[in-house]
Design a protein around this motif. Structure first.
Motif, PDB file in Angstrom:
ATOM      1  N   ALA A   1       1.124 -46.287 -12.961  1.00  0.00           N
ATOM      2  CA  ALA A   1       0.293 -47.135 -11.431  1.00  0.00           C
ATOM      3  C   ALA A   1      -0.184 -47.680 -11.771  1.00  0.00           C
ATOM      4  O   ALA A   1      -1.444 -48.827 -12.027  1.00  0.00           O
TER       5      ALA A   1
ATOM      6  N   SER B   1      -0.211 -50.781 -13.178  1.00  0.00           N
ATOM      7  CA  SER B   1       0.013 -51.691 -11.969  1.00  0.00           C
ATOM      8  C   SER B   1      -1.516 -52.433 -11.904  1.00  0.00           C
ATOM      9  O   SER B   1      -1.652 -53.690 -10.810  1.00  0.00           O
TER      10      SER B   1
ATOM     11  N   GLY C   1      -0.928 -46.083  -5.743  1.00  0.00           N
ATOM     12  CA  GLY C   1       0.334 -45.838  -6.280  1.00  0.00           C
ATOM     13  C   GLY C   1       0.276 -44.634  -7.263  1.00  0.00           C
ATOM     14  O   GLY C   1       0.872 -44.718  -7.928  1.00  0.00           O
TER      15      GLY C   1
END
Length: 284
Positions: free
Chosen positions: A103, A106, A214
């Motif tokens: 995460a 990202s 996320g």
């Protein structure tokens, strides 16, 4: 294993370091975290002089990173510790660090591809007493500004900007800073959304964070935290806060690409409109 032994020692040292926030009658600080008290002059920090300019980004416990087995060990120990004792925010911090790599990568891509996000990664602003004067914001800025509202939120609840745990288990300095920035933006998001620092307010914010970032630790906090709610609290969460969090999480700007420190003089309603943040609905 070294990671687990070090986490156990760290947790033992930190078990009384975090004050409870306001979470309703008879409840203690939730295990998804809250600010620690400000460190006074002469208090201990990192022993590495190279980190003096970024005290929250002291060298990780393991500069080369944890092995997969050590990472699993820290994750299991942190999760079981947090579930057994909801006041152990230190265990949650460790859990977030060892489970968030994908995460965080990202998030890094999204920040790096955005002009403001990229500038945040370059500047690495910190939310602490050295960089933010809460009393100055409260005394000098108009009532309608984001900075004044943020100061009012912090002072009204007895919180301190020098409050989030240092990063310990992330070796990559860019990802370590992103995790720290995520933690330190928490009270900015409370201010913008109007969410109170109650169990329901924290859970709603965690659901918004799940959609925006996320991060597994946010999802675990939101899911497990709801198990402690009463039937009425669960109804309010499902009927009011959760739909709001999903709507705002999907429709708003990417909140980690906002340079909040540069928005203190902005009208808070104008800032909400610009970021497409819908203030949390009130209910009886």
């Amino acid at each position: 294993m070294r990671g687990l032994r070090c986490l156990q020692a760290t947790c033992r040292r930190g078990v009384t370091s975090t004050p409870a926030r306001q979470f309703g009658v008879g409840s203690s600080e939730p295990w998804y975290g809250s600010p620690r008290p400000a460190r006074g002059v002469g208090s201990s920090g990192s022993d590495d002089s190279s980190s003096s300019s970024q005290p929250h980004l002291s060298p990780p416990l393991f500069a080369s990173g944890l092995t997969p087995l050590e990472r699993v060990g820290v994750a299991i120990h942190s999760a079981t510790t947090a579930l057994a004792d909801p006041t152990r925010a230190d265990a949650v911090a460790a859990l977030g660090e060892v489970t968030g790599h994908v995460a965080l990568q990202s998030i890094h891509r999204r920040m790096h591809s955005d002009p403001t996000g990229k500038r945040i990664l370059q500047d690495r602003p910190l939310v602490d007493n050295a960089s933010i004067d809460i009393e100055h914001l409260s005394q000098t800025l108009p009532l309608n500004t984001f900075g004044h509202q943020y100061a009012s939120f912090m002072m009204g609840h007895g919180f301190d900007p020098d409050g989030r745990a240092a990063i310990k288990f992330i070796a990559d300095p860019e990802l370590a800073y992103i995790m720290l920035r995520y933690r330190q933006c928490h009270d900015f998001w409370h201010t913008l959304t109007g969410l109170p620092p109650t169990v329901l307010g924290e859970l709603a914010l965690k659901w918004l964070e799940v959609i925006q970032t996320g991060l597994p630790v946010a999802a675990l906090s939101a899911t497990v935290g709801s198990l402690r709610l009463s039937a009425e609290e669960r109804r309010i969460l499902n009927e009011v806060y959760l739909p709001w969090a999903v709507r705002v999480g999907r429709n708003s700007e990417y909140l980690l690409n906002v340079y909040y420190e540069e928005e203190f003089e902005s009208d808070i309603e104008e800032l909400r409109a610009r970021l497409r943040i819908e203030k949390v609905p009130s209910f009886d």
